[in-house]
Design a protein around this motif. Structure first.
Motif, PDB file in Angstrom:
ATOM      1  N   ASP A 238       0.853  -1.191   0.000  1.00  0.00           N
ATOM      2  CA  ASP A 238       0.000   0.000   0.000  1.00  0.00           C
ATOM      3  C   ASP A 238       0.883   1.232   0.000  1.00  0.00           C
ATOM      4  N   ASP A 239       0.846   2.043  -1.074  1.00  0.00           N
ATOM      5  CA  ASP A 239       1.647   3.258  -1.217  1.00  0.00           C
ATOM      6  C   ASP A 239       0.716   4.457  -1.337  1.00  0.00           C
ATOM      7  N   ASP A 240       0.946   5.483  -0.508  1.00  0.00           N
ATOM      8  CA  ASP A 240       0.196   6.742  -0.551  1.00  0.00           C
ATOM      9  C   ASP A 240       1.167   7.880  -0.836  1.00  0.00           C
ATOM     10  N   SER A 241       0.784   8.786  -1.733  1.00  0.00           N
ATOM     11  CA  SER A 241       1.601   9.954  -2.071  1.00  0.00           C
ATOM     12  C   SER A 241       0.702  11.173  -2.221  1.00  0.00           C
ATOM     13  N   LYS A 242       1.250  12.383  -1.874  1.00  0.00           N
ATOM     14  CA  LYS A 242       0.499  13.633  -1.962  1.00  0.00           C
ATOM     15  C   LYS A 242       1.457  14.755  -2.330  1.00  0.00           C
ATOM     16  N   ALA A 243       1.072  15.589  -3.315  1.00  0.00           N
ATOM     17  CA  ALA A 243       1.903  16.710  -3.784  1.00  0.00           C
ATOM     18  C   ALA A 243       1.018  17.939  -3.955  1.00  0.00           C
ATOM     19  N   ILE A 244       1.568  19.125  -3.567  1.00  0.00           N
ATOM     20  CA  ILE A 244       0.845  20.392  -3.658  1.00  0.00           C
ATOM     21  C   ILE A 244       1.732  21.415  -4.364  1.00  0.00           C
ATOM     22  N   SER A 245       1.185  22.117  -5.359  1.00  0.00           N
ATOM     23  CA  SER A 245       1.882  23.220  -6.042  1.00  0.00           C
ATOM     24  C   SER A 245       0.889  24.366  -6.223  1.00  0.00           C
ATOM     25  N   GLY A 246       1.317  25.581  -5.865  1.00  0.00           N
ATOM     26  CA  GLY A 246       0.436  26.745  -5.963  1.00  0.00           C
ATOM     27  C   GLY A 246       1.008  27.919  -5.220  1.00  0.00           C
ATOM     28  N   LEU A 247       0.139  28.863  -4.846  1.00  0.00           N
ATOM     29  CA  LEU A 247       0.575  30.052  -4.134  1.00  0.00           C
ATOM     30  C   LEU A 247       1.084  29.672  -2.753  1.00  0.00           C
ATOM     31  N   PRO A 248       2.238  30.211  -2.364  1.00  0.00           N
ATOM     32  CA  PRO A 248       2.785  29.882  -1.041  1.00  0.00           C
ATOM     33  C   PRO A 248       1.831  30.278   0.068  1.00  0.00           C
ATOM     34  N   GLY A 249       1.620  29.374   0.988  1.00  0.00           N
ATOM     35  CA  GLY A 249       0.754  29.636   2.123  1.00  0.00           C
ATOM     36  C   GLY A 249      -0.708  29.406   1.826  1.00  0.00           C
ATOM     37  N   LEU A 250      -1.216  29.988   0.741  1.00  0.00           N
ATOM     38  CA  LEU A 250      -2.641  29.853   0.448  1.00  0.00           C
ATOM     39  C   LEU A 250      -2.995  28.450  -0.042  1.00  0.00           C
ATOM     40  N   ALA A 251      -2.070  27.825  -0.767  1.00  0.00           N
ATOM     41  CA  ALA A 251      -2.371  26.506  -1.313  1.00  0.00           C
ATOM     42  C   ALA A 251      -2.502  25.445  -0.230  1.00  0.00           C
ATOM     43  N   ARG A 252      -1.975  25.717   1.002  1.00  0.00           N
ATOM     44  CA  ARG A 252      -2.028  24.737   2.081  1.00  0.00           C
ATOM     45  C   ARG A 252      -3.222  24.938   3.008  1.00  0.00           C
ATOM     46  N   LEU A 253      -4.040  25.940   2.707  1.00  0.00           N
ATOM     47  CA  LEU A 253      -5.198  26.181   3.556  1.00  0.00           C
ATOM     48  C   LEU A 253      -6.185  25.021   3.447  1.00  0.00           C
ATOM     49  N   PRO A 254      -6.808  24.639   4.565  1.00  0.00           N
ATOM     50  CA  PRO A 254      -7.803  23.561   4.497  1.00  0.00           C
ATOM     51  C   PRO A 254      -9.046  24.024   3.738  1.00  0.00           C
ATOM     52  N   LEU A 255      -9.639  23.103   3.042  1.00  0.00           N
ATOM     53  CA  LEU A 255     -10.871  23.291   2.280  1.00  0.00           C
ATOM     54  C   LEU A 255     -10.689  24.194   1.078  1.00  0.00           C
ATOM     55  N   VAL A 256     -10.287  25.479   1.295  1.00  0.00           N
ATOM     56  CA  VAL A 256     -10.162  26.435   0.183  1.00  0.00           C
ATOM     57  C   VAL A 256      -8.777  26.412  -0.438  1.00  0.00           C
ATOM     58  N   GLY A 257      -7.882  25.568   0.065  1.00  0.00           N
ATOM     59  CA  GLY A 257      -6.534  25.551  -0.475  1.00  0.00           C
ATOM     60  C   GLY A 257      -6.469  25.082  -1.912  1.00  0.00           C
ATOM     61  N   ARG A 258      -7.426  24.265  -2.329  1.00  0.00           N
ATOM     62  CA  ARG A 258      -7.429  23.782  -3.710  1.00  0.00           C
ATOM     63  C   ARG A 258      -7.788  24.879  -4.709  1.00  0.00           C
ATOM     64  N   LEU A 259      -8.332  26.029  -4.245  1.00  0.00           N
ATOM     65  CA  LEU A 259      -8.611  27.147  -5.145  1.00  0.00           C
ATOM     66  C   LEU A 259      -7.354  27.942  -5.481  1.00  0.00           C
ATOM     67  N   PHE A 260      -6.286  27.743  -4.719  1.00  0.00           N
ATOM     68  CA  PHE A 260      -5.062  28.505  -4.919  1.00  0.00           C
ATOM     69  C   PHE A 260      -3.891  27.601  -5.303  1.00  0.00           C
ATOM     70  N   GLY A 261      -4.143  26.417  -5.737  1.00  0.00           N
ATOM     71  CA  GLY A 261      -3.059  25.538  -6.147  1.00  0.00           C
ATOM     72  C   GLY A 261      -3.599  24.232  -6.716  1.00  0.00           C
TER      73      GLY A 261
END
Length: 371
Positions: A149-172
């Motif tokens: 079982d392998d799990d992976s997660k990657a985030i790219s976007g505006l610094p700080g805003l992309a990591r916000l819960p729920l609305v973070g996907r609107l900025f990255g």
């Protein structure tokens, strides 16, 4: 390109400003795979069989040898097996049970590693399982639990805003990946040919004596203190002078008065290993029909014919002059023990249905060797 813009047409124009924070990526990727291998192996008794479902990766090895002030290079290639490797070694028992040693190796290629010079190596992940099974002919055993079982997660976007819960996907852009696979092995043995069990008449061969070869073996029964004396073998029995009964009638009188009895001979395999077959032989040495039950400890023995313990009771029926052989299996708890297989509730019936006494001879002692 240049041109004039009339002021009277100013209401038909719109102004826009590009904002990289408002760019949305809507994409979904879904995939499923089902790799099914159904190999069928035919192997001889106590010989290994192997199957490989996968590929062989070449691995180059370079060797340098000095030669007159210079180095000469020699390359050799070896192959690395990657995939599913299955190795079985069956051992067929007399009761058509199969003991198998199973070795399962599942390997996958993770990456490639460049070594010094032009050498190449591979990073391989592996899952191994090794066990020993005992199955009946046609019984299916499932081996599972080889899970990855392998799990992976990657985030790219505006610094700080992309990591916000729920609305973070609107900025990255968020990328989630999960890979889960499991190897399930189903093993079903089929016995093509086996050694046939010999008849009871072949197992028990009458040896006789020197004066009468081929006769049944001499057995001392209860109430017999010696061998009977016949004519020419010794003096005739003494008679009372006052008795008027003829000697022939006097000799025949005890035989007529003696009750008729049937003889049932019990014999078993004396020594076996754990899991081995115990042969219980019943031989009817009379013209009567015999019925009864075999008694045994169900924690130590199990009938091979029925596949269940029957609460330690096994009914039998032996015809006139007939023989029956019952096969039993020594269970693991019988290791290092000695026990008896007995005959209980035996009854005899003559040709006309008259009840007869039954005399049981022999012994049913069994010894199971410790591992």
């Amino acid at each position: 390109m240049t041109g004039d813009v009339l002021w009277s047409q100013r209401e038909g124009f719109r102004a826009t400003i590009a904002n990289p924070g408002l760019v949305a990526t809507l994409r979904e990727t879904y995939g499923s795979s089902n790799t099914l291998a159904n190999p069928r192996l035919r192997a001889r008794n106590r010989e290994k069989a192997k199957v490989l479902i996968g590929e062989k990766l070449p691995v180059f090895t370079t060797t340098s040898t000095p030669n007159n002030g210079s180095l000469s290079l020699a390359a050799t290639v070896t192959y690395l097996e990657v995939g599913l490797k299955l190795e079985v070694e069956p051992s067929v028992q007399l009761d058509n049970d199969v003991i198998m040693k199973v070795n399962l190796d599942v390997s996958t290629l993770i990456g490639r590693v460049d070594g010094p010079g032009s050498s190449v190596a591979y990073q391989v992940g592996t899952r191994q399982a090794s066990t020993s099974l005992r199955l009946r002919d046609g019984e299916t055993q499932i081996l599972a639990g080889l899970i990855r079982d392998d799990d992976s997660k990657a985030i790219s976007g505006l610094p700080g805003l992309a990591r916000l819960p729920l609305v973070g996907r609107l900025f990255g852009v968020h990328s989630d990946g999960r890979v889960k696979n499991e190897v399930v092995l189903l093993i079903t043995p089929h016995v093509v040919r086996n050694i046939g069990l010999p008849e009871a008449s072949v197992i028990s061969v009458p040896a006789g004596v020197d004066g009468d070869p081929g006769a049944s073996s001499i057995r001392l029964r209860s109430g017999q203190m010696g061998l009977p004396l016949g004519r020419g073998n010794g003096p005739a029995p003494a008679t009372d002078p006052g008795d008027d009964t003829p000697p022939e009638a006097a000799a025949a009188a005890p035989e007529e008065a003696a009750p008729k009895a049937a003889v049932l001979v019990l014999s078993t395999t004396q020594q076996v290993e754990v899991g081995g077959a115990v042969a219980v032989t019943l031989q009817n040495r009379s013209g009567a029909s015999l019925r009864g039950e075999l008694g045994y400890d169900p924690m130590l023995l199990q009938p091979a014919q029925s596949g269940k313990d029957n609460n330690g009771r096994l009914s039998f029926a032996v015809g006139p002059g007939g023989q029956r052989v019952y096969m039993m299996r020594a269970l693991p708890k019988s290791a290092g023990q000695r026990f008896d297989v007995r005959v209980d509730s035996v009854q005899g019936a003559g040709p006309e249905g008259a009840a007869l006494n039954v005399q049981v001879e022999g012994q049913g002692m069994v010894e199971v060797l410790a591992r």
